[in-house]
Write a protein that holds these residues in place. Structure first.
Motif, PDB file in Angstrom:
ATOM      1  N   GLN A 176      16.507 -25.778 -12.981  1.00  0.00           N
ATOM      2  CA  GLN A 176      17.243 -27.007 -12.680  1.00  0.00           C
ATOM      3  C   GLN A 176      17.964 -26.894 -11.341  1.00  0.00           C
ATOM      4  O   GLN A 176      18.019 -27.859 -10.575  1.00  0.00           O
ATOM      5  N   CYS A 203      16.969 -32.583 -24.725  1.00  0.00           N
ATOM      6  CA  CYS A 203      15.526 -32.461 -24.502  1.00  0.00           C
ATOM      7  C   CYS A 203      14.890 -33.829 -24.279  1.00  0.00           C
ATOM      8  O   CYS A 203      14.108 -34.022 -23.347  1.00  0.00           O
ATOM      9  N   PHE A 209      15.948 -35.436 -20.894  1.00  0.00           N
ATOM     10  CA  PHE A 209      15.332 -34.805 -19.731  1.00  0.00           C
ATOM     11  C   PHE A 209      13.861 -35.191 -19.614  1.00  0.00           C
ATOM     12  O   PHE A 209      13.367 -35.438 -18.505  1.00  0.00           O
ATOM     13  N   ILE A 210      13.146 -35.239 -20.738  1.00  0.00           N
ATOM     14  CA  ILE A 210      11.729 -35.613 -20.690  1.00  0.00           C
ATOM     15  C   ILE A 210      11.575 -37.062 -20.225  1.00  0.00           C
ATOM     16  O   ILE A 210      10.677 -37.383 -19.434  1.00  0.00           O
ATOM     17  N   TYR A 252      12.073 -37.080 -16.606  1.00  0.00           N
ATOM     18  CA  TYR A 252      10.914 -36.477 -15.937  1.00  0.00           C
ATOM     19  C   TYR A 252       9.769 -37.486 -15.812  1.00  0.00           C
ATOM     20  O   TYR A 252       9.122 -37.572 -14.759  1.00  0.00           O
ATOM     21  N   CYS A 292      17.146 -42.284 -13.098  1.00  0.00           N
ATOM     22  CA  CYS A 292      16.987 -40.853 -13.370  1.00  0.00           C
ATOM     23  C   CYS A 292      18.329 -40.129 -13.320  1.00  0.00           C
ATOM     24  O   CYS A 292      18.614 -39.268 -14.167  1.00  0.00           O
ATOM     25  N   ARG A 308      10.557 -29.371 -12.626  1.00  0.00           N
ATOM     26  CA  ARG A 308      11.067 -30.073 -13.804  1.00  0.00           C
ATOM     27  C   ARG A 308      10.083 -30.052 -14.966  1.00  0.00           C
ATOM     28  O   ARG A 308      10.489 -30.204 -16.126  1.00  0.00           O
ATOM     29  N   ALA A 309       8.800 -29.867 -14.685  1.00  0.00           N
ATOM     30  CA  ALA A 309       7.837 -29.664 -15.770  1.00  0.00           C
ATOM     31  C   ALA A 309       8.163 -28.360 -16.503  1.00  0.00           C
ATOM     32  O   ALA A 309       8.104 -28.294 -17.749  1.00  0.00           O
ATOM     33  N   CYS A 342      11.130 -27.094 -16.697  1.00  0.00           N
ATOM     34  CA  CYS A 342      12.359 -27.384 -17.450  1.00  0.00           C
ATOM     35  C   CYS A 342      12.042 -28.056 -18.787  1.00  0.00           C
ATOM     36  O   CYS A 342      12.671 -27.754 -19.806  1.00  0.00           O
ATOM     37  N   CYS A 343      11.081 -28.964 -18.778  1.00  0.00           N
ATOM     38  CA  CYS A 343      10.702 -29.645 -20.028  1.00  0.00           C
ATOM     39  C   CYS A 343      10.207 -28.639 -21.061  1.00  0.00           C
ATOM     40  O   CYS A 343      10.580 -28.709 -22.243  1.00  0.00           O
ATOM     41  N   TYR A 391      13.160 -26.680 -22.411  1.00  0.00           N
ATOM     42  CA  TYR A 391      13.961 -27.489 -23.345  1.00  0.00           C
ATOM     43  C   TYR A 391      13.330 -27.482 -24.737  1.00  0.00           C
ATOM     44  O   TYR A 391      14.032 -27.417 -25.756  1.00  0.00           O
ATOM     45  N   ILE A 392      12.011 -27.564 -24.779  1.00  0.00           N
ATOM     46  CA  ILE A 392      11.327 -27.542 -26.077  1.00  0.00           C
ATOM     47  C   ILE A 392      11.510 -26.180 -26.750  1.00  0.00           C
ATOM     48  O   ILE A 392      11.806 -26.087 -27.944  1.00  0.00           O
TER      49      ILE A 392
END
Length: 683
Positions: free
Chosen positions: A343, A405, A408-409, A412, A532, A621-622, A624-625, A628-629
């Protein structure tokens, strides 16, 4: 009588302590404002600094990363040892160091002399007002006669001052000092508040301080917009004599003026902390105050302040490595650290180069781009100010993880829509577009400007009637002109083919051509950006709630330091450097310094620039996704639905209260549970 005297003295002392608490809260809020104000201003001036010192984007990234270097040099030490020193005075020293850093960054402006932007050489005949940019090749050799004179030329007067090329080091060192000075403000200020406030008031006080500080970044960008619209040599040069406007890539605003203001603000922020005590008693408690009755001669109502603990370095650091092992043995914390690093990388890359991206992609001035960034930053303030409401809505760690989560998605996916805000590449003859006409002499083809003596290393663009930009009026083959300054119009341009006029009978004006599709796409880009920013800010508080409820209460302070250190050393430091280096690769035309050598970039391949800039952000950021999961899965496994989560939370709260009463046994920072976003986003 004696008892009444003592009760009256205690009442006066309680009033004094309440007044000191109010002073500290106000001073800390202003220091948060000051550091956000100066941090965002420096970010907004990155493109102006690049042009003023004629350096590449990668060097600008190094200057920007110097803040992180200074911050991480002292961050962990401050977080771990800070509460055992005189915190108000340490904060005062930090603000003072930030002030010195800001003033040091201004020094090059007074050492370099006036800014001389890159211009072509044109000639004027005394017998007419016509100015020609197309000089015959043969005339390049002999000196000018009395009938001709130089109207505007590249000035080489300061070429002997070769040290000017390295004066940007002053800005780098100044930014380094700002990073060192900012380090103690957040951890020491938050811990000081938590020490004197009641449990139910701590979050309110910290939220109030941070909400006040949120105005700093907004005003910093607005000040940057104002300074960028002013000419760099304000008050020294006649503005009417300047032939470029703020949209030109050679324009340099008064970047130094705002730094003087930032330095003054940081200096003022340091003043109140010098007069505050080592510590303040807990609200509603006088347990730490003792009444002395040692002798008749002594004051029967003398109030003894609480003894100041002596700092023993060996005792403070003996648990350092066990604490590190305990933190990194927590898989939730480890995943959170990697998430923070990614991030940080995306966030710092966005903030550092967004003004350059908006300028090159949508053909807006730097001043306007900075102003718009300052405006949409206000969308961060709404969700941050609703921090307490989010804690009520999301009382569990698992719910907070799911919420963070999902938000953020969603942000994204909105980010990917940035690629649809496309804009055509600037049509520059000889770079991205072919010349429109040629002369056919016998069996040979000759360029339309072959009779002109044009230097390929010059950049003074003109826009032809055909919508194509030429690097100089010479490359457009212009033979004459009318007007002066910004209003100069070139005529009889042999390379410009106007509608119905034929080749060689068209004109060109100073400046790059406008791109209509860019103007139409810009509002959609701003709308996506605001959406965003708002959604990401909503998910910021639950994300920090995850960290603070997943580590031991006695390690919260240390966790903040490790998280900030990891984010800044692996995110804030390298991100502006590699972002800048990759952006440099998309440059089509580099400027030339007055003394020779490559300067800053004048024009980019906007398509490649967009793909590199947005592609890097999307890739980070992909990652980061995915994290998060993973974080949500780990939390779901740790905090079962059978009530174990609430038991852990209650035990943590009891442990935190106990640690406050026995602070001499272990250093903690319980006030950190209200979360503190990464501060250079300051921003």
């Amino acid at each position: 009588m004696e008892q009444l005297c003592c009760e009256e003295r205690l009442g006066e002392l309680g009033l004094e302590k309440r007044r000191l608490r109010g002073i500290f809260l106000g001073a800390l809020a202003f220091s948060f404002f000051a550091k956000g104000f100066s941090g965002s201003y420096m970010k907004s001036m990155s493109s102006q600094i690049e042009r003023r010192f004629e350096i590449s984007s990668s060097i600008v990234g190094i200057i920007d990363g110097s803040f992180e270097i200074g911050n991480l040099m002292v961050m962990v030490l401050v977080s771990y040892l800070g509460p055992r020193v005189h915190r108000p005075k340490i904060i005062a020293v930090g603000c003072l160091i930030m002030s010195v850093g800001a003033f040091l960054s201004v020094m090059p402006q007074f050492l370099m002399g006036r800014y001389n932007y890159e211009r072509i050489t044109v000639s004027v005949d005394n017998s007419s007002t016509s100015v020609s940019a197309c000089s015959p090749t043969k005339s390049e050799g002999p000196p000018a006669t009395d009938a001709t004179e130089t109207l505007s030329t590249v000035i080489n007067a300061g070429c002997e001052k070769t040290t000017n090329s390295y004066l940007w080091l002053f800005v780098l060192v100044g930014n380094l000092l700002r990073g060192i000075g900012e380090a103690p403000i957040m951890p020491l200020g938050v811990s000081y508040i938590d020490d004197f406030s009641k449990e139910e008031n701590s979050a309110f006080y910290i939220g109030l301080v941070r909400s006040s500080g949120m105005f700093g970044p907004t005003l910093g960008f607005l000040l940057g917009s104002f300074c960028a619209s002013l000419w760099v040599d304000l008050g020294v040069v006649d503005i009417d004599a300047i032939s470029i406007n703020p949209k030109d890539t050679r324009w340099v605003g008064a970047w130094w003026l705002g730094l003087l203001i930032c330095g003054a603000v940081n200096f003022i922020a340091s003043l109140p902390f010098w007069f505050l005590p080592y510590s303040l008693p807990k609200e509603g408690e006088n347990g730490n105050l003792k009444i002395s009755h040692l002798s008749v001669q002594a004051d029967p109502c003398k109030i003894e302040p609480p003894a100041q603990p002596q700092l023993k370095f060996s005792e403070a650091v003996k648990d350092f490595f066990p604490a590190v092992r305990k933190l990194f043995g927590n898989p939730i914390f480890v995943v959170f650290i990697f998430l923070t690093i990614l991030q940080y990388n995306s966030l710092v890359g966005i903030i550092t180069y967004e003004t350059k991206f908006m300028e090159q992609q949508f053909n807006v001035s730097v001043a306007k781009a900075i102003f718009l960034i300052g405006r949409y930053l206000t969308s961060f303030q709404i969700p941050v100010s609703k921090r307490k409401l989010l804690f009520v809505i999301l009382p569990s760690v698992l719910a907070g993880a799911y919420f963070a989560c999902i938000t953020f998605i969603v942000a994204y996916l909105l980010n990917l829509l940035y690629f649809t805000c496309s804009c055509e590449v600037l049509q520059v003859a000889g770079l991205t577009a072919p010349y429109s006409g040629f002369k056919i002499i016998g069996y040979e083809t000759e360029f339309c400007n072959a009779e002109c003596s044009c230097k390929v290393d010059q950049w003074d663009p003109v826009c032809g009637e055909n919508g194509i930009t030429y690097m100089t009026a010479c490359f457009a083959g212009c033979k004459s002109s009318s007007g002066a300054g910004r209003n100069m119009v070139f005529h009889n341009c042999s390379c410009v083919e106007g509608q119905g006029l034929g080749l060689g009978n068209s004109s060109a004006v100073l400046g790059q051509c406008q791109r209509e599709s860019c103007t139409k796409a810009f509002p959609y880009f701003l709308a996506l950006q605001t959406a965003c920013a708002f959604i990401l800010a909503l998910g910021g508080t639950p994300t920090y709630m995850i960290m603070f409820r997943s580590v031991s209460p006695d390690l919260k302070s240390f966790a903040v330091g490790i998280e900030t250190l990891g984010g800044r050393i692996l995110g804030g430091l390298p991100a502006p450097i590699y972002f800048g280096a990759l952006i440099d690769e998309t440059c089509l035309k580099w400027g030339t310094k007055s003394c020779g050598g490559s300067g800053s970039c004048r024009v980019y391949d906007t398509k490649e620039f967009r793909n590199v800039y947005l592609g890097l952000i999307a890739g980070l950021r992909a990652g980061c996704c995915l994290l998060y999961i993973v974080l949500s899965v780990l939390i779901m496994k740790r905090f079962k639905a059978d009530g174990k989560e609430m038991t852990d939370i209650k035990n943590a709260e009891r442990s935190t209260s106990k640690e406050i009463d026995t602070a001499n046994k272990r250093d903690i920072l319980p006030g950190s549970r209200t979360s503190e976003e990464s501060e250079e986003t300051y921003m």
